[in-house]
Structure formats: C-alpha cells, structure tokens
Design an enzyme around this catalytic site. Structure first.
Site: not given
Ligand SMILES: NC(=O)c1ccc[n+]([C@@H]2O[C@H](COP(=O)([O-])OP(=O)(O)OC[C@H]3O[C@@H](n4cnc5c(N)ncnc54)[C@H](O)[C@@H]3O)[C@@H](O)[C@H]2O)c1
Ligand SMILES: O=C(O)C[C@H](O)C(=O)O
Ligand SMILES: [Mg+2]
Length: 439
Positions: A112, A167, A209-210, A235, A268-270, A347, A373
């Site tokens: 320091y 994370k 993240e998220d 994501d 078709l989100g993130a 999840n 991921n």
């Molecule tokens: N396993 C992994 O490593 C991992 C990584 C990222 C996200 N995820 C999971 O994926 C999910 C979504 O995350 P995100 O960041 O993409 O969220 P997000 O909010 O960006 O996307 C979710 C999408 O799903 C659509 N949706 C919701 N209900 C629906 C239905 N009944 N029919 C059709 N489309 C529908 C929404 O309109 C939205 O576009 C979360 O549960 C997250 O935990 C898992």
């Molecule tokens: O956090 C996780 O387990 C995976 C992913 O980043 C999610 O948002 O579901």
């Molecule tokens: Mg996440």
C-alpha cells in the site's frame, strides 16, 4: 408458470443393517423425489445417520416422502429436515480476497502506501502497464438488470444476485477469473450502455447475464461496438455454444448430419434467437421457430430462419427440438416424435423432463441442468483474456462448441461440468481462434 425446485435435506436414521437405506431410497423414488448427495454423518453399532438431499416439486410432495419413510418401520425415521441450498448461501457465496499478505510494516509500505504511488505513476505514464500491475485483465464484470433471471422472469437484480454470485464462483473455479457482479437498477438500453461504459475500465471483459429480450440485443450490440474489451451475453452466445455442441454430439451418435436436419426452436428470446443464429451459421438449412411474440418471430425471419404456425407443428416437423421459453411442462409427451432429439433447456424447470421425452420415444433428451452455459462461458472468457482480444467472434464461439464436443466422452451428450479438461480445452480453442482471426 414455473415454480422453484423444492430442495431439502433429510436427516435419516436407520438401524445399522444392510438393506435399510435401500428401503429409504425406494420410498423416495416411488414418490418421484430426486435423490442428490448422500452424506453419512454417523455410523454407530446400532444406527446410522445420513444427510440425504432430495429434490421435489413442492412441500406437499416432501411431506408425503417423509411420511412414507417414517411408515417403513423397523426403526427407520426422518430426524430432521434442513435446506442445504439456503445454508450454502448464508453470507453470500463470494468474497473479495487479497492475494498478498500484510504481516509487517514493510509489507504495508510495499503493498500500500507509499510504495503503491510509484505503481500508479508507472501506469499513468503507460496505461498498458495496468495489464501487468493490476488484476484488471483477469477480472470480468457480471452485469445484470434482473429482467430475465433464469426462467423466473423480471424479479429484479437483487433477487438475481445469487445467480450472479454463482457465475462468479464458476468463473473462479473453472477459469481462475475474478467475476464481479454488477447489479443495475435500470433496463433502459441507453442507461445500461452508459453505465457499463463508465465502469468498464476496471474490467478485462463484460459478461451480460439474465438480461431479457429484446433489450438485451441492442445492449450487447452497442457495448460490443463501443468497448475495446470482450463483451458477451451469456444467455445468448454461451447457451448457443453449448446447444451447438450437444446437438452435434447427438447427431454424431445417431449417425445423422446436423446440416441436413430440421431444427425447431421453441422460444425465440435471448437464448432461442442466438441458438437459431448459431445453427444457421453452422450450416443448418431448415431452421424453424415459434414464439408467442410477433417481434421475436420477425427477428428470426430477418436472420434467415422460418416460422411455424404452432408448437404442435414444430414438434411434428422437426428432427431436433430446442426449447428456451422458461415455461415448465410446455412440451407434452404426446407431442414427441419417435427418434427426435429434444433439448428442453429452461431453468429451473424444463419444458419436458428428459425421462418423459425418452419414454415418449425421443432418441436423445436433455434439460438445462445438463446442457448448460457453464460449459461455455468460463473457458470462452479465459481464452479471450489470454489472447488479449477485444472481441468475441463467431469463429471463437464455434471453436468453443467444437472443443466441448471433442471433450465429450463416448456415450455422453456433453462433458460433465466438473471435468476440468473441458474448460481448459474451450479456453485453448478460443485463444487459438482469437489469435487466428487477428492474423
Ligand atoms: N441451459 C442454459 O444454459 C440456459 C441458458 C440461457 C437460458 N436458459 C433458459 O431459457 C429460458 C429463457 O431465457 P431467455 O434468457 O432466452 O429469456 P427471454 O425472456 O429472453 O426469452 C423467452 C422467450 O420465450 C418466449 N415464450 C414464453 N412462453 C412461450 C410459449 N408458451 N410459447 C412460445 N414462446 C414462449 C417469450 O416470448 C420469449 O421470447 C429461461 O428459462 C432460462 O433459464 C437456459
Ligand atoms: O444460469 C444457468 O443455469 C443457465 C442460464 O444462464 C440461465 O439463465 O438459465
Ligand atoms: Mg442466464
């Protein structure tokens, strides 16, 4: 509507006689409790006490399991119920710790003041020296606005902190990176971008993240364009990397080509849009998607995908189905087509349980606990930081996916996340790809 898994530890006493614990395990399994870790706390001549972690859907299911264990008789009983998960979070999961010890006044003066002033001047004269004389280049900001915490939705950044701390633990353990959670109380893209720009100098990279869609797309694009350090939305791209690795792995085992398969993306989100883009970048010719949001469908069309009319249509016409909606149980077993590959990645609860999908005829099925991921982001950032690259490119992401595939043991879909080789292999492949693209 998703619900949080109900994870409890049962402290169970059984008379010390072979076969008694098998009766307990059977009682738990019969009521569809999922047994996790089993720790033997005490082995006595008369009785043995074990701490058994059990995952249920809700408290009611757990009560029934406890009742069933106590009804076995023969002296078998549940002594206590504890919550291992909450216990592990007491006081938080991370702690900023010094790398040097201060034991003497000499240490204090070196580490320091006044010694530190010289180091400041060295960096002032040549800012590049910060790479060597600070931890900046090994520190990644884990930035969230709390709008899409797992599949729990917009629960806010503070409620999302346990995920961010998690994370950070993974960064540390799997890649030796210091991850620092940054909680933003705004989701306005202008404000998020401005805030991250103002703090970025303390970091070697930014992990978003998220952060929910659609604002995550603009935030990531703008930060990538405006910052000279690697930025990645986990994501989107971390998930896409692992989804590509696992679909390639399933195709390899099934003897089919991913490029020739019809891939259906539900949600078709993130995550979903990035997975679709990654599949198309890899050569999938027929990439179809479905979402309840019109703009999400529009975005897929813009990237060259096609849309389906309904969930039923996607399920009936896709060889590979990937779901990222956050909606537990969305895919019904009767929708599964025999021979299909199904990745239900939401999840904390999947769109369909892998066991149910396999029972319904799927050739391969996995959920977000396995295809996660965590297999990607630590090694991706390790490789990017090692290469001192300013961008995480598609080539680096595909290299990461192939490294995960190469690290997968025969018969497995993806490597085990605790296999240290996978993170090292991803880091090496990403570093190599970064160096190649900078030539
Ligand atoms: N396993 C992994 O490593 C991992 C990584 C990222 C996200 N995820 C999971 O994926 C999910 C979504 O995350 P995100 O960041 O993409 O969220 P997000 O909010 O960006 O996307 C979710 C999408 O799903 C659509 N949706 C919701 N209900 C629906 C239905 N009944 N029919 C059709 N489309 C529908 C929404 O309109 C939205 O576009 C979360 O549960 C997250 O935990 C898992
Ligand atoms: O956090 C996780 O387990 C995976 C992913 O980043 C999610 O948002 O579901
Ligand atoms: Mg996440």
């Amino acid at each position: 509507m998703t619900s949080t898994p109900y994870l409890r530890n049962l402290i169970i006493e059984t008379p010390s006689k072979p076969g008694n614990f098998a009766k307990v395990a059977y009682a738990i399994g019969k009521l569809e409790g999922d047994i996790g870790d089993i720790q033997t706390i005490k082995v006595g001549t008369l009785s043995t006490i074990r701490d058994v972690s059990v995952q249920c859907n809700d408290a009611e299911q757990l009560d029934k399991i406890v009742e069933a264990i106590n009804a076995i008789g023969d002296g078998i009983q549940v002594q206590a119920i504890s919550d291992d998960v909450l216990r592990a979070h007491e006081g938080g999961k991370i702690h900023m710790k010094g790398k040097v010890e201060i034991r003497s006044l000499g240490d204090l003066r070196r580490v320091y003041t006044p010694g530190v002033a010289n180091v400041c001047k060295v960096i002032e004269k040549d800012p590049q020296q910060a790479q060597f004389f600070t931890g900046i280049s090994n520190t990644v900001a884990i930035v969230t606005d709390g709008t899409a915490i797992l599949g729990l939705g917009n629960i806010g950044p503070v409620a999302g902190m346990p995920v961010m701390e998690g994370k950070a633990v993974l960064f540390d353990q799997f890649a030796g990176i210091s991850g620092i959670p940054i909680l933003l109380d705004t989701s306005d893209p202008d404000q998020v971008v401005e805030t991250v720009k103002h703090i970025h100098q303390g970091f070697g990279g930014i992990l978003l993240e998220d952060i929910g869609s659609p604002h995550c797309f603009e935030i990531e694009e703008r930060l990538k364009a405006e910052l000279n350090i690697p930025v990645m939305h986990d994501d989107q791209h971390g998930t896409a990397v692992v989804a590509l690795a696992s679909t390639l792995s399933a195709c390899r085992q099934a003897g089919v080509k991913l490029g020739d398969s019809v891939v259906g993306q539900i949600g078709l989100g993130a995550a979903g849009l990035a997975i679709s883009r990654m599949m198309m970048a890899y050569g999938v010719k027929k990439m179809q998607g479905i979402d309840m949001n019109e703009q999400a469908l529009e975005r897929l069309l813009q990237y060259g995908g096609t849309t389906a009319e309904s969930l039923e249509e996607i399920m009936a016409t896709s060889d590979i189905v990937i779901a990222t909606t956050g909606v537990q149980g969305l895919i019904k077993p009767e929708m599964v087509r025999p021979g299909q590959i199904i990745l239900a990645l939401s999840n904390p609860h999947a769109e369909i349980q892998p066991e149910a999908a396999l029972e319904a005829g799927a050739a391969f099925a996995a959920d977000g606990r396995l295809v996660n991921n965590v297999l990607g982001f630590p090694g991706i950032f390790r490789g990017a930081l090692n290469a001192k690259t300013t961008k995480i490119t598609y080539d680096m992401l595909i290299a990461a996916a192939l490294a995960i595939l190469d690290s997968t043991k025969h018969g497995d879909l993806v490597p085990h996340p605790l296999d240290p080789n996978v993170h090292q292999n991803v880091a090496d492949a990403v570093e190599k790809a970064a160096n190649l693209s900078s030539l």
